[in-house]
Scaffold this active site. Sequence first.
Site, PDB file in Angstrom:
ATOM      1  N   ARG A  51       0.820  -1.218   0.000  1.00  0.00           N
ATOM      2  CA  ARG A  51       0.000   0.000   0.000  1.00  0.00           C
ATOM      3  C   ARG A  51       0.850   1.262   0.000  1.00  0.00           C
ATOM      4  O   ARG A  51       0.498   2.248  -0.646  1.00  0.00           O
ATOM      5  CB  ARG A  51      -0.968  -0.024   1.180  1.00  0.00           C
ATOM      6  CG  ARG A  51      -2.080  -1.039   0.952  1.00  0.00           C
ATOM      7  CD  ARG A  51      -3.013  -1.130   2.113  1.00  0.00           C
ATOM      8  NE  ARG A  51      -4.169  -1.947   1.780  1.00  0.00           N
ATOM      9  CZ  ARG A  51      -4.864  -2.622   2.667  1.00  0.00           C
ATOM     10  NH1 ARG A  51      -4.551  -2.565   3.950  1.00  0.00           N
ATOM     11  NH2 ARG A  51      -5.901  -3.333   2.285  1.00  0.00           N
ATOM     12  N   ASN A  61      -6.178   1.745  -2.448  1.00  0.00           N
ATOM     13  CA  ASN A  61      -5.008   1.340  -1.677  1.00  0.00           C
ATOM     14  C   ASN A  61      -4.281   0.127  -2.257  1.00  0.00           C
ATOM     15  O   ASN A  61      -3.445  -0.459  -1.598  1.00  0.00           O
ATOM     16  CB  ASN A  61      -5.366   1.137  -0.206  1.00  0.00           C
ATOM     17  CG  ASN A  61      -6.410   0.073   0.001  1.00  0.00           C
ATOM     18  OD1 ASN A  61      -6.462  -0.908  -0.720  1.00  0.00           O
ATOM     19  ND2 ASN A  61      -7.240   0.256   1.009  1.00  0.00           N
ATOM     20  N   HIS A  64      -6.151  -5.932  -1.382  1.00  0.00           N
ATOM     21  CA  HIS A  64      -7.145  -6.326  -0.379  1.00  0.00           C
ATOM     22  C   HIS A  64      -6.698  -7.625   0.254  1.00  0.00           C
ATOM     23  O   HIS A  64      -6.108  -8.484  -0.400  1.00  0.00           O
ATOM     24  CB  HIS A  64      -8.524  -6.535  -1.017  1.00  0.00           C
ATOM     25  CG  HIS A  64      -9.513  -7.107  -0.043  1.00  0.00           C
ATOM     26  ND1 HIS A  64     -10.089  -6.348   0.949  1.00  0.00           N
ATOM     27  CD2 HIS A  64      -9.994  -8.361   0.120  1.00  0.00           C
ATOM     28  CE1 HIS A  64     -10.897  -7.113   1.668  1.00  0.00           C
ATOM     29  NE2 HIS A  64     -10.847  -8.344   1.189  1.00  0.00           N
TER      30      HIS A  64
END
Length: 86
Positions: A51, A61, A64
Amino acid sequence: GADPLLLAGGVVLALAGVGLVAVLEGDGAINTWRKTMGTTNPEEADEGTIRRDFGTSIERNAVHGSDAPETARFEIGYFFRESELV
């Protein structure tokens, strides 16, 4: 862009480009992956995390990861059939 995917609680997961979906397993896999990803806000993520290096905002970002085994099982079901997991 890609069509969004509706997840639990009305959360929408959308791919802004090419995506890779994987299932990781092993002792501490969730915690290890979450450390590799970094905190949700790229500006606050540690140097060298995904990130920090690739995220541009909290909403974008770059990556996941599930936060618990229960959510992992739920999310895996969106992308893989049981017979595809080894």
